[in-house]
Design a protein around this motif. Structure first.
Motif, PDB file in Angstrom:
ATOM      1  N   TYR A 103       0.861  -1.175   0.000  1.00 38.40           N
ATOM      2  CA  TYR A 103       0.000   0.000   0.000  1.00 38.40           C
ATOM      3  C   TYR A 103       0.900   1.229   0.000  1.00 38.40           C
ATOM      4  O   TYR A 103       2.122   1.108   0.057  1.00 38.40           O
ATOM      5  CB  TYR A 103      -0.922  -0.006   1.227  1.00 38.40           C
ATOM      6  N   TYR A 104       0.311   2.374  -0.050  1.00 38.03           N
ATOM      7  CA  TYR A 104       1.076   3.620  -0.049  1.00 38.03           C
ATOM      8  C   TYR A 104       2.019   3.672   1.144  1.00 38.03           C
ATOM      9  O   TYR A 104       1.759   3.119   2.198  1.00 38.03           O
ATOM     10  CB  TYR A 104       0.129   4.818  -0.024  1.00 38.03           C
ATOM     11  N   SER A 105       3.116   4.346   0.945  1.00 31.24           N
ATOM     12  CA  SER A 105       4.076   4.479   2.033  1.00 31.24           C
ATOM     13  C   SER A 105       3.602   5.564   2.996  1.00 31.24           C
ATOM     14  O   SER A 105       2.761   6.395   2.640  1.00 31.24           O
ATOM     15  CB  SER A 105       5.452   4.838   1.483  1.00 31.24           C
ATOM     16  N   ASN A 106       4.127   5.538   4.191  1.00 33.00           N
ATOM     17  CA  ASN A 106       3.793   6.556   5.175  1.00 33.00           C
ATOM     18  C   ASN A 106       4.937   6.661   6.178  1.00 33.00           C
ATOM     19  O   ASN A 106       5.787   5.768   6.246  1.00 33.00           O
ATOM     20  CB  ASN A 106       2.447   6.258   5.839  1.00 33.00           C
ATOM     21  N   PRO A 107       4.984   7.725   6.949  1.00 33.42           N
ATOM     22  CA  PRO A 107       6.108   7.924   7.873  1.00 33.42           C
ATOM     23  C   PRO A 107       6.300   6.797   8.886  1.00 33.42           C
ATOM     24  O   PRO A 107       7.431   6.463   9.230  1.00 33.42           O
ATOM     25  CB  PRO A 107       5.770   9.240   8.573  1.00 33.42           C
ATOM     26  N   ARG A 108       5.211   6.192   9.355  1.00 34.16           N
ATOM     27  CA  ARG A 108       5.353   5.096  10.336  1.00 34.16           C
ATOM     28  C   ARG A 108       6.019   3.874   9.706  1.00 34.16           C
ATOM     29  O   ARG A 108       6.846   3.221  10.326  1.00 34.16           O
ATOM     30  CB  ARG A 108       3.999   4.732  10.938  1.00 34.16           C
ATOM     31  N   PHE A 109       5.651   3.565   8.466  1.00 35.40           N
ATOM     32  CA  PHE A 109       6.279   2.452   7.763  1.00 35.40           C
ATOM     33  C   PHE A 109       7.752   2.762   7.505  1.00 35.40           C
ATOM     34  O   PHE A 109       8.625   1.913   7.708  1.00 35.40           O
ATOM     35  CB  PHE A 109       5.537   2.173   6.451  1.00 35.40           C
ATOM     36  N   GLU A 110       8.025   3.976   7.067  1.00 34.48           N
ATOM     37  CA  GLU A 110       9.411   4.363   6.792  1.00 34.48           C
ATOM     38  C   GLU A 110      10.268   4.312   8.056  1.00 34.48           C
ATOM     39  O   GLU A 110      11.423   3.893   8.016  1.00 34.48           O
ATOM     40  CB  GLU A 110       9.436   5.743   6.140  1.00 34.48           C
ATOM     41  N   ALA A 111       9.708   4.700   9.199  1.00 37.84           N
ATOM     42  CA  ALA A 111      10.443   4.614  10.470  1.00 37.84           C
ATOM     43  C   ALA A 111      10.732   3.151  10.808  1.00 37.84           C
ATOM     44  O   ALA A 111      11.830   2.806  11.251  1.00 37.84           O
ATOM     45  CB  ALA A 111       9.651   5.281  11.594  1.00 37.84           C
ATOM     46  N   TRP A 112       9.750   2.285  10.580  1.00 36.84           N
ATOM     47  CA  TRP A 112       9.932   0.857  10.833  1.00 36.84           C
ATOM     48  C   TRP A 112      11.035   0.288   9.935  1.00 36.84           C
ATOM     49  O   TRP A 112      11.866  -0.494  10.375  1.00 36.84           O
ATOM     50  CB  TRP A 112       8.609   0.131  10.616  1.00 36.84           C
ATOM     51  N   GLN A 113      11.051   0.737   8.664  1.00 39.33           N
ATOM     52  CA  GLN A 113      12.103   0.286   7.744  1.00 39.33           C
ATOM     53  C   GLN A 113      13.494   0.681   8.243  1.00 39.33           C
ATOM     54  O   GLN A 113      14.457  -0.029   7.999  1.00 39.33           O
ATOM     55  CB  GLN A 113      11.882   0.876   6.343  1.00 39.33           C
ATOM     56  N   ARG A 114      13.576   1.809   8.932  1.00 40.42           N
ATOM     57  CA  ARG A 114      14.857   2.275   9.482  1.00 40.42           C
ATOM     58  C   ARG A 114      15.214   1.549  10.780  1.00 40.42           C
ATOM     59  O   ARG A 114      16.246   1.832  11.380  1.00 40.42           O
ATOM     60  CB  ARG A 114      14.812   3.780   9.744  1.00 40.42           C
ATOM     61  N   GLY A 115      14.342   0.648  11.228  1.00 39.25           N
ATOM     62  CA  GLY A 115      14.629  -0.113  12.432  1.00 39.25           C
ATOM     63  C   GLY A 115      13.980   0.425  13.688  1.00 39.25           C
ATOM     64  O   GLY A 115      14.163  -0.136  14.765  1.00 39.25           O
ATOM     65  N   GLU A 116      13.207   1.497  13.571  1.00 35.03           N
ATOM     66  CA  GLU A 116      12.521   2.037  14.745  1.00 35.03           C
ATOM     67  C   GLU A 116      11.354   1.127  15.114  1.00 35.03           C
ATOM     68  O   GLU A 116      10.629   0.653  14.249  1.00 35.03           O
ATOM     69  CB  GLU A 116      12.023   3.453  14.458  1.00 35.03           C
ATOM     70  N   ARG A 117      11.196   0.886  16.390  1.00 35.50           N
ATOM     71  CA  ARG A 117      10.117   0.025  16.859  1.00 35.50           C
ATOM     72  C   ARG A 117       9.268   0.775  17.888  1.00 35.50           C
ATOM     73  O   ARG A 117       9.734   1.707  18.541  1.00 35.50           O
ATOM     74  CB  ARG A 117      10.672  -1.267  17.475  1.00 35.50           C
TER      75      ARG A 117
END
Length: 172
Positions: A28-42
């Protein structure tokens, strides 16, 4: 021209018995929460302010009114990174009162699946979601034709029966 399609909040707020959501895309469309998760943020699940949103309030309010909220996700395996993230954040949906299940796409060959994601409210109205290939939302449509609603509701139920409860589904 303004949309004449009622928004999700309005439809869920009017629901009396049920709200079911079918998701069938792997991205689905990207969003800041997904992008943060991709960077390893939990998420610190003990800090509700990190994950609770107005959407969760709406779901919790509906459940408190007696609306049975269910979500079924049809997913390809191995899952995409986006689906892995959705699985991770589904803890918030469950906390709000949603019942969520996952169905591996390989287990759907003998099912007829609708062409679009949707919500069905009280088995009377569908809010269909139309996406571009990259996952961006293109438009929403409302369908209240009883035959269309019955076909989509029936498809959802067949998926639901086969799907794996969230707490039992393991990401592959």
């Amino acid at each position: 021209m303004p949309s004449t399609v009622p928004d999700f909040t309005e439809l869920l707020g009017a629901a009396k018995h049920s709200a079911v959501h079918l998701e069938m895309r792997d991205v689905y469309y990207s969003n800041p929460r997904f992008e943060a998760w991709q960077r390893g943020e939990r998420i610190d699940w003990s800090d509700r302010s990190q994950w609770w949103s107005s959407f969760h309030d709406e779901i919790a309010d509906a459940v408190a009114r007696g609306v049975h909220v269910r979500r079924a996700r049809v997913v390809s395996e191995p899952v995409t990174e986006y689906i892995a993230w959705e699985h991770y954040i589904t803890k918030a949906n469950v906390a709000a009162g949603e019942n969520v299940r996952w169905l591996p796409r390989r287990n759907t060959t003998d099912l007829l699946l609708p062409g679009n994601d949707f919500w069905i409210f009280d088995e009377r109205v569908i809010r269909a979601h139309h996406f571009a290939g990259n996952g961006d939302i293109v438009e929403h449509q409302i369908h209240d034709d009883p035959t269309t609603v019955e076909m989509c509701a029936s498809a959802f139920e067949r998926i639901w029966e086969r799907a794996i409860p969230h707490d039992e589904y393991e990401i592959r």
